[in-house]
Design an enzyme around this catalytic site. Structure first.
Site, PDB file in Angstrom:
ATOM      1  CB  CYS A  56      -0.061   2.130   4.050  1.00 44.34           C
ATOM      2  SG  CYS A  56      -1.582   1.386   3.543  1.00 44.34           S
TER       3      CYS A  56
ATOM      4  CB  CYS B  19      -0.877  -0.123   1.267  1.00 43.74           C
ATOM      5  SG  CYS B  19      -1.812   1.600   1.747  1.00 43.74           S
TER       6      CYS B  19
END
Length: 285
Positions: A29, A26
């Site tokens: 993230c 991700c």
């Protein structure tokens, strides 16, 4: 689940736990992680902690929390989620999010107690009770090693006792990037102590100055000797006398030392305010 119960649910009974659900693949993230780290560091509240959970490595927890996308952030307080968001957020949004959580916590009793003890120790130091202040501050420095202002106050108390090596050790525990006012004062005080070096006897130097008031070198040595013994009033008197006689003596060494002394006491301290007023009267007379 045991780790989640211990590090999140149980930990949130005494503070806020920010749980950041993430994944190695991700990209948002990875962008959000340092933003949250900075926001937590900025509030400086020991009751705020963070737990990072990779959804691929903790599928059961992710399913239990119904995580559908990452990054997802939940804040737990009192054993339950109280706020959260999904997706990346700006620095300002995350900062406001964390500050709101701190407000939910209310006043920190331990923090209030620490501030009260620091004030009492500072008052003792200002009134000449350096040994009493050092004893209190030494104990606080052991209890709060992560607080640079505590180490700074302790270093100043040790300097007032003439314990330069102890003060040096206390200063060494302060991170270089720390810029708390107390740290700045301690650094100024330590610089003064180092500059003073091994000083002479104030009584003998005072006799030398009385015999020859025009001997500004002797008067400066007297100021250094008084500084080495923590006598700021007498040191300031000697430095002001030099400035009054020759304001740029030795390339302004007396004025520079006086300003460093004022900084070590604290610019807002009543003593510093009065001393600056005396300096202005000399400079603009």
């Amino acid at each position: 689940m045991d780790r989640f119960r211990r590090d999140v649910l149980e930990a949130s009974l005494s503070g806020v736990v920010i749980v950041r659900f993430t994944a190695s693949w991700c990209q948002p993230c990875r962008q959000l992680a340092p933003v949250i780290d900075r926001a937590i560091a900025a509030v400086g509240d020991r009751r705020v902690s963070q737990v990072v959970i990779d959804i691929d490595e903790n599928r059961l927890i992710a399913a239990e929390m119904r995580i559908q996308s990452v990054p997802t952030v939940y804040a737990f307080l009192g054993g339950r989620p109280v706020d959260g968001f999904v997706g990346a957020r700006s620095e300002r949004e995350v900062k406001l999010f964390v500050e709101k959580l701190v407000q939910m916590l209310g006043p920190d009793a331990a923090e209030a107690d620490l501030e009260a003890e620091l004030e009492a120790a500072a008052a003792a130091l200002a009134s000449g009770k350096a040994a009493e202040a050092a004893e209190t501050l030494g104990a606080l420095a052991q209890r709060f090693p992560e607080r640079p202002e505590v180490a700074a106050h302790y270093a100043r108390a040790l300097l007032a006792l003439g314990n330069r090596e102890g003060a040096r050790a206390a200063m060494a525990a302060i991170p270089a990037e720390a810029n708390h006012p107390a740290v700045q004062q301690a650094r100024a005080a330590f610089e003064l102590a180092q500059a003073a070096g091994e000083t002479g006897d104030p009584a003998q130097l005072a006799e030398q100055v009385a015999a020859n008031p025009a001997d500004l070198e002797a008067r400066f040595a007297l100021a250094q000797a008084e500084l080495g013994r923590g006598n700021r009033d007498r040191a300031a008197d000697a430095l002001l006398a030099i400035i009054a006689a020759e304001r740029d003596w030795a390339d302004g060494k007396a004025r520079e030392t006086l300003l460093k002394l004022i900084e070590s006491v604290g610019l807002g301290d009543p003593w510093s305010v009065a001393t600056r007023r005396r300096l202005r009267q000399i400079l603009f007379a």
